[in-house]
Design a protein around this motif. Structure first.
Motif, PDB file in Angstrom:
ATOM      1  N   LEU A 159       8.275  -2.617  51.317  1.00  0.00           N
ATOM      2  CA  LEU A 159       8.260  -2.101  52.842  1.00  0.00           C
ATOM      3  C   LEU A 159       9.408  -2.830  53.650  1.00  0.00           C
ATOM      4  O   LEU A 159       9.335  -3.209  54.756  1.00  0.00           O
ATOM      5  CB  LEU A 159       6.969  -2.350  53.324  1.00  0.00           C
ATOM      6  N   GLN A 160      10.658  -2.968  52.862  1.00  0.00           N
ATOM      7  CA  GLN A 160      11.677  -3.580  53.551  1.00  0.00           C
ATOM      8  C   GLN A 160      12.597  -2.360  53.886  1.00  0.00           C
ATOM      9  O   GLN A 160      13.056  -1.466  53.165  1.00  0.00           O
ATOM     10  CB  GLN A 160      12.624  -4.525  52.874  1.00  0.00           C
ATOM     11  N   ILE A 161      13.367  -2.612  55.267  1.00  0.00           N
ATOM     12  CA  ILE A 161      14.406  -1.321  55.197  1.00  0.00           C
ATOM     13  C   ILE A 161      15.836  -1.810  55.268  1.00  0.00           C
ATOM     14  O   ILE A 161      15.989  -3.119  56.050  1.00  0.00           O
ATOM     15  CB  ILE A 161      14.373  -0.769  56.914  1.00  0.00           C
ATOM     16  N   PHE A 217      19.313  -3.601  69.188  1.00  0.00           N
ATOM     17  CA  PHE A 217      19.577  -4.441  70.291  1.00  0.00           C
ATOM     18  C   PHE A 217      20.266  -5.615  69.993  1.00  0.00           C
ATOM     19  O   PHE A 217      20.349  -6.134  68.711  1.00  0.00           O
ATOM     20  CB  PHE A 217      18.211  -4.896  70.723  1.00  0.00           C
ATOM     21  N   LYS A 218      21.265  -6.273  70.866  1.00  0.00           N
ATOM     22  CA  LYS A 218      21.902  -7.584  71.059  1.00  0.00           C
ATOM     23  C   LYS A 218      21.174  -8.540  71.072  1.00  0.00           C
ATOM     24  O   LYS A 218      21.335  -9.650  70.486  1.00  0.00           O
ATOM     25  CB  LYS A 218      23.143  -7.388  71.951  1.00  0.00           C
ATOM     26  N   GLU A 219      20.277  -8.451  71.985  1.00  0.00           N
ATOM     27  CA  GLU A 219      19.206  -9.573  72.259  1.00  0.00           C
ATOM     28  C   GLU A 219      17.842  -9.191  71.930  1.00  0.00           C
ATOM     29  O   GLU A 219      17.351  -7.906  72.077  1.00  0.00           O
ATOM     30  CB  GLU A 219      19.291 -10.124  73.674  1.00  0.00           C
ATOM     31  N   LYS A 220      17.009 -10.238  71.745  1.00  0.00           N
ATOM     32  CA  LYS A 220      15.712  -9.981  71.593  1.00  0.00           C
ATOM     33  C   LYS A 220      14.881  -9.521  72.535  1.00  0.00           C
ATOM     34  O   LYS A 220      14.773  -9.955  73.618  1.00  0.00           O
ATOM     35  CB  LYS A 220      14.908 -11.140  70.763  1.00  0.00           C
ATOM     36  N   THR A 221      14.013  -8.391  72.131  1.00  0.00           N
ATOM     37  CA  THR A 221      12.697  -8.091  73.276  1.00  0.00           C
ATOM     38  C   THR A 221      11.755  -8.382  72.570  1.00  0.00           C
ATOM     39  O   THR A 221      11.331  -8.734  71.363  1.00  0.00           O
ATOM     40  CB  THR A 221      13.020  -6.415  73.554  1.00  0.00           C
ATOM     41  N   TYR A 222      10.391  -7.994  73.262  1.00  0.00           N
ATOM     42  CA  TYR A 222       9.072  -8.329  72.836  1.00  0.00           C
ATOM     43  C   TYR A 222       8.869  -7.444  71.600  1.00  0.00           C
ATOM     44  O   TYR A 222       8.225  -8.107  70.569  1.00  0.00           O
ATOM     45  CB  TYR A 222       8.264  -7.855  73.909  1.00  0.00           C
ATOM     46  N   SER A 223       9.384  -6.284  71.420  1.00  0.00           N
ATOM     47  CA  SER A 223       9.069  -5.584  70.229  1.00  0.00           C
ATOM     48  C   SER A 223      10.035  -5.310  69.166  1.00  0.00           C
ATOM     49  O   SER A 223       9.952  -4.461  68.160  1.00  0.00           O
ATOM     50  CB  SER A 223       8.541  -4.308  70.615  1.00  0.00           C
ATOM     51  N   CYS A 224      11.024  -6.314  69.323  1.00  0.00           N
ATOM     52  CA  CYS A 224      12.174  -6.090  68.253  1.00  0.00           C
ATOM     53  C   CYS A 224      11.855  -6.882  66.922  1.00  0.00           C
ATOM     54  O   CYS A 224      11.007  -7.959  67.171  1.00  0.00           O
ATOM     55  CB  CYS A 224      13.492  -6.857  68.907  1.00  0.00           C
ATOM     56  N   PHE A 225      12.516  -6.367  65.862  1.00  0.00           N
ATOM     57  CA  PHE A 225      12.526  -6.994  64.588  1.00  0.00           C
ATOM     58  C   PHE A 225      13.868  -7.570  64.253  1.00  0.00           C
ATOM     59  O   PHE A 225      14.963  -7.012  64.867  1.00  0.00           O
ATOM     60  CB  PHE A 225      12.336  -5.833  63.606  1.00  0.00           C
ATOM     61  N   LYS A 226      13.958  -8.644  63.761  1.00  0.00           N
ATOM     62  CA  LYS A 226      15.217  -9.295  63.390  1.00  0.00           C
ATOM     63  C   LYS A 226      15.892  -8.581  62.353  1.00  0.00           C
ATOM     64  O   LYS A 226      15.065  -8.253  61.481  1.00  0.00           O
ATOM     65  CB  LYS A 226      14.726 -10.915  63.202  1.00  0.00           C
ATOM     66  N   ILE A 227      17.082  -8.417  62.354  1.00  0.00           N
ATOM     67  CA  ILE A 227      18.026  -7.924  61.197  1.00  0.00           C
ATOM     68  C   ILE A 227      18.506  -9.090  60.514  1.00  0.00           C
ATOM     69  O   ILE A 227      19.324  -9.879  60.909  1.00  0.00           O
ATOM     70  CB  ILE A 227      19.121  -6.898  61.711  1.00  0.00           C
ATOM     71  N   LEU A 245      18.591  -6.218  56.820  1.00  0.00           N
ATOM     72  CA  LEU A 245      17.407  -6.323  56.032  1.00  0.00           C
ATOM     73  C   LEU A 245      16.519  -6.340  57.211  1.00  0.00           C
ATOM     74  O   LEU A 245      16.391  -7.302  58.159  1.00  0.00           O
ATOM     75  CB  LEU A 245      17.054  -6.811  54.861  1.00  0.00           C
ATOM     76  N   ILE A 246      15.460  -5.256  57.460  1.00  0.00           N
ATOM     77  CA  ILE A 246      14.740  -5.167  58.370  1.00  0.00           C
ATOM     78  C   ILE A 246      13.142  -5.510  57.470  1.00  0.00           C
ATOM     79  O   ILE A 246      12.995  -4.566  56.741  1.00  0.00           O
ATOM     80  CB  ILE A 246      14.575  -4.099  59.289  1.00  0.00           C
ATOM     81  N   SER A 247      12.302  -6.704  57.632  1.00  0.00           N
ATOM     82  CA  SER A 247      11.068  -6.445  57.084  1.00  0.00           C
ATOM     83  C   SER A 247       9.925  -5.561  58.031  1.00  0.00           C
ATOM     84  O   SER A 247       9.409  -6.134  59.092  1.00  0.00           O
ATOM     85  CB  SER A 247      10.678  -8.256  57.022  1.00  0.00           C
ATOM     86  N   GLY A 248       9.833  -4.511  57.398  1.00  0.00           N
ATOM     87  CA  GLY A 248       8.965  -3.449  57.977  1.00  0.00           C
ATOM     88  C   GLY A 248       7.401  -3.311  57.543  1.00  0.00           C
ATOM     89  O   GLY A 248       6.851  -2.498  57.983  1.00  0.00           O
ATOM     90  N   ALA A 249       7.084  -4.269  56.983  1.00  0.00           N
ATOM     91  CA  ALA A 249       5.572  -4.086  56.595  1.00  0.00           C
ATOM     92  C   ALA A 249       4.610  -3.767  57.344  1.00  0.00           C
ATOM     93  O   ALA A 249       3.836  -2.877  57.342  1.00  0.00           O
ATOM     94  CB  ALA A 249       5.166  -5.211  55.689  1.00  0.00           C
ATOM     95  N   GLY A 250       4.511  -4.368  58.456  1.00  0.00           N
ATOM     96  CA  GLY A 250       3.745  -4.023  59.724  1.00  0.00           C
ATOM     97  C   GLY A 250       3.842  -2.798  60.203  1.00  0.00           C
ATOM     98  O   GLY A 250       2.907  -1.956  60.565  1.00  0.00           O
ATOM     99  N   PHE A 251       5.010  -2.320  60.214  1.00  0.00           N
ATOM    100  CA  PHE A 251       5.412  -0.943  61.076  1.00  0.00           C
ATOM    101  C   PHE A 251       4.686   0.049  59.930  1.00  0.00           C
ATOM    102  O   PHE A 251       4.145   1.080  60.500  1.00  0.00           O
ATOM    103  CB  PHE A 251       7.004  -0.996  61.000  1.00  0.00           C
TER     104      PHE A 251
END
Length: 128
Positions: A30-32, A67-77, A88-94
């Motif tokens: 479940l990684q993008i 996004f350049k900056e983190k928002t509340y709902s952002c995933f780290k790349i 890589l985006i760890s998307g297991a929760g999504f």
């Protein structure tokens, strides 16, 4: 030992195929995974360190908005190194939240939506 020339063998030389197209790889963990071309083309050469994930249930489509900056709902790349700017985006929760099954690794060729400023990935609907 017999002479190979008498068999008309042709020597195979393997060459690594490189993809020159942006693609997204979704793996069974479940990684993008965004290839380097995808990051360079759509994520401002790696300047965008975060992304929001969206899902369209009717079209069974994922949206990735950089996004350049983190928002509340952002995933780290996450990135391996500056030399290889793929991400890589760890998307297991999504994937779990939307009950999206990824039993096998699959490559997708995304499109860019200028209006939404979002990468669009059309998934295959599961057989019902």
């Amino acid at each position: 030992m017999q002479n190979l020339e008498s068999y008309n063998f042709e020597r195979f030389i393997w060459k690594r195929k490189r993809s020159y197209n942006p693609f997204v790889f979704i793996n069974s963990t479940l990684q993008i995974v965004l290839n380097t071309k995808c990051v360079l083309k759509y994520f401002k050469k790696g300047e965008n360190e975060f992304a929001e994930l969206y899902f369209n249930k009717e079209k069974f489509t994922i949206g990735i908005k950089p996004f350049k900056e983190k928002t509340y709902s952002c995933f780290k790349i996450s990135r391996r190194s500056p030399k290889y700017p793929g991400g890589l985006i760890s998307g297991a929760g999504f994937f779990n939240h939307y009950n999206i099954s990824c039993e096998t690794n699959k490559r997708y060729y995304p499109t860019w939506n200028d209006k939404e400023k979002m990468l669009i990935i059309k998934l295959q609907k599961p057989e019902e």
